[in-house]
Design a protein around this motif. Structure first.
Motif, PDB file in Angstrom:
ATOM      1  N   HIS A 182       7.612  15.870 -10.735  1.00  0.00           N
ATOM      2  CA  HIS A 182       7.627  15.829  -9.233  1.00  0.00           C
ATOM      3  C   HIS A 182       7.818  14.570  -8.972  1.00  0.00           C
ATOM      4  O   HIS A 182       6.895  13.584  -9.273  1.00  0.00           O
ATOM      5  N   ILE A 183       8.769  13.952  -8.221  1.00  0.00           N
ATOM      6  CA  ILE A 183       9.162  12.710  -7.719  1.00  0.00           C
ATOM      7  C   ILE A 183       9.021  12.743  -6.060  1.00  0.00           C
ATOM      8  O   ILE A 183       9.981  13.381  -5.805  1.00  0.00           O
TER       9      ILE A 183
ATOM     10  N   LYS B 265       0.685  -1.157   0.179  1.00  0.00           N
ATOM     11  CA  LYS B 265       0.053  -0.072   0.059  1.00  0.00           C
ATOM     12  C   LYS B 265       0.838   1.322   0.194  1.00  0.00           C
ATOM     13  O   LYS B 265       0.616   2.300  -0.727  1.00  0.00           O
ATOM     14  N   ALA B 266       1.795   1.218   0.876  1.00  0.00           N
ATOM     15  CA  ALA B 266       2.832   2.452   0.824  1.00  0.00           C
ATOM     16  C   ALA B 266       3.533   2.668  -0.542  1.00  0.00           C
ATOM     17  O   ALA B 266       3.573   3.691  -0.903  1.00  0.00           O
ATOM     18  N   LEU B 267       3.806   1.626  -1.232  1.00  0.00           N
ATOM     19  CA  LEU B 267       4.355   1.473  -2.789  1.00  0.00           C
ATOM     20  C   LEU B 267       3.319   2.218  -3.698  1.00  0.00           C
ATOM     21  O   LEU B 267       3.504   2.963  -4.355  1.00  0.00           O
ATOM     22  N   TYR B 268       2.180   1.623  -3.375  1.00  0.00           N
ATOM     23  CA  TYR B 268       1.139   1.938  -4.217  1.00  0.00           C
ATOM     24  C   TYR B 268       0.537   3.411  -4.251  1.00  0.00           C
ATOM     25  O   TYR B 268       0.608   4.103  -5.288  1.00  0.00           O
TER      26      TYR B 268
ATOM     27  N   LEU C  20      18.103   9.025 -10.105  1.00  0.00           N
ATOM     28  CA  LEU C  20      16.761   9.103  -9.750  1.00  0.00           C
ATOM     29  C   LEU C  20      15.670   8.569 -10.821  1.00  0.00           C
ATOM     30  O   LEU C  20      14.754   7.658 -10.448  1.00  0.00           O
ATOM     31  N   ASP C  21      15.978   8.448 -11.984  1.00  0.00           N
ATOM     32  CA  ASP C  21      14.801   7.886 -13.066  1.00  0.00           C
ATOM     33  C   ASP C  21      15.056   6.203 -12.944  1.00  0.00           C
ATOM     34  O   ASP C  21      14.186   5.637 -12.963  1.00  0.00           O
ATOM     35  N   TYR C  22      16.297   5.708 -12.527  1.00  0.00           N
ATOM     36  CA  TYR C  22      16.489   4.084 -12.445  1.00  0.00           C
ATOM     37  C   TYR C  22      15.747   3.990 -11.000  1.00  0.00           C
ATOM     38  O   TYR C  22      15.016   2.803 -11.072  1.00  0.00           O
ATOM     39  N   ILE C  23      15.851   4.483  -9.868  1.00  0.00           N
ATOM     40  CA  ILE C  23      15.353   4.081  -8.764  1.00  0.00           C
ATOM     41  C   ILE C  23      13.774   4.080  -8.845  1.00  0.00           C
ATOM     42  O   ILE C  23      12.987   3.271  -8.249  1.00  0.00           O
ATOM     43  N   VAL C  24      13.142   5.149  -9.496  1.00  0.00           N
ATOM     44  CA  VAL C  24      11.846   5.361  -9.596  1.00  0.00           C
ATOM     45  C   VAL C  24      11.176   4.047 -10.368  1.00  0.00           C
ATOM     46  O   VAL C  24      10.473   3.250 -10.197  1.00  0.00           O
TER      47      VAL C  24
ATOM     48  N   LYS D  97       3.238   5.514  -5.825  1.00  0.00           N
ATOM     49  CA  LYS D  97       3.338   5.728  -7.087  1.00  0.00           C
ATOM     50  C   LYS D  97       2.355   6.523  -7.926  1.00  0.00           C
ATOM     51  O   LYS D  97       2.557   7.205  -8.638  1.00  0.00           O
ATOM     52  N   GLN D  98       1.303   6.631  -7.142  1.00  0.00           N
ATOM     53  CA  GLN D  98       0.168   7.455  -7.492  1.00  0.00           C
ATOM     54  C   GLN D  98       0.255   8.945  -7.669  1.00  0.00           C
ATOM     55  O   GLN D  98      -0.058   9.524  -8.062  1.00  0.00           O
ATOM     56  N   GLN D  99       1.267   9.269  -6.706  1.00  0.00           N
ATOM     57  CA  GLN D  99       1.768  10.782  -6.419  1.00  0.00           C
ATOM     58  C   GLN D  99       3.007  11.004  -7.389  1.00  0.00           C
ATOM     59  O   GLN D  99       3.209  12.314  -7.617  1.00  0.00           O
TER      60      GLN D  99
END
Length: 157
Positions: free
Chosen positions: A72-73, A59-62, A118-122, A65-67
Motif C-alpha cells: 500500500h502506497i 512533517k508531511a513527508l515524515y 510508482l516505485d521510482y517516485i516513492v 513515509k510512516q504509512q
C-alpha cells in the motif's frame, strides 16, 4: 516507447541559522517561521518553486513515509496551515494509480508531463525526507525527533 520522467529536488534555507534551537520544540510560531525555498524539476525543467515552512513540509513527508506498506502506497498531500484556501487542492501531492503516480501542485510553474513509475517516485520522495532531515538538523543544529510531535501539519484541506 515509454516516456521516463526524472524528478529532482533542491531546497535552500532562507531563515537565519539562529532562528530555532532544541528549546523551541513546542514553539509553533518559531517552527513555522523556519523557511526554505523548495524547487522541483521534472526532466530538468522547473515544475514547482516556492518558499515554504520547511519543518511543516518535512512533517508531511515524515507522516506519509510512516504509512507506506509493501502492498500500500498512500497518497501524499502537503498543505500548510499558513494558507487556508484549499478548494483547488494540495500545494503538492503524489497520486498513485496502477504502477504509476502523478505529482501534482496547485502552484505549478508550468504544466509538465508528470507521470512517474510508482516505485521510482516513492524512492525519490523518501530519499528527500531523509536528506531533508539531515540538512535541517545540520543547518539549524536541532534534533527533529524532539520536534516531530509538535510540528503542526494538515492532512487535508
Amino acid at each position: 516507447m515509454e516516456h521516463i520522467n526524472k524528478i529532482s529536488f533542491e531546497y535552500n534555507f532562507i531563515s537565519d541559522k539562529g532562528i530555532i534551537s532544541n528549546k523551541d520544540k513546542r514553539d509553533i510560531p518559531t517552527i513555522l517561521a523556519v523557511e526554505a525555498t523548495l524547487t522541483i524539476k521534472i526532466n530538468n525543467e522547473l515544475y514547482f518553486e516556492t518558499e515554504i515552512a520547511i519543518l511543516e513540509f518535512y512533517k508531511a513527508l515524515y507522516e506519509w513515509k510512516q504509512q507506506i506498506k509493501e502492498n500500500h502506497i498512500p497518497e501524499f498531500h502537503y498543505y500548510t496551515i499558513e494558507y487556508g484556501d484549499y478548494e483547488d487542492g494540495a500545494i503538492l501531492s503524489i497520486i498513485p494509480f496502477s504502477n504509476n503516480a502523478r505529482v501534482r501542485s496547485i502552484w505549478e510553474e508550468q504544466n509538465l508531463y508528470n507521470v512517474f513509475a510508482l516505485d521510482y517516485i516513492v524512492i525519490e520522495f523518501t530519499n528527500l525526507e531523509e536528506k531533508l532531515r539531515q540538512a535541517i538538523e545540520e543547518h539549524y543544529n536541532i534534533n527533529l525527533k524532539k520536534f516531530i510531535n509538535h510540528i503542526p501539519y494538515m492532512t487535508n484541506g
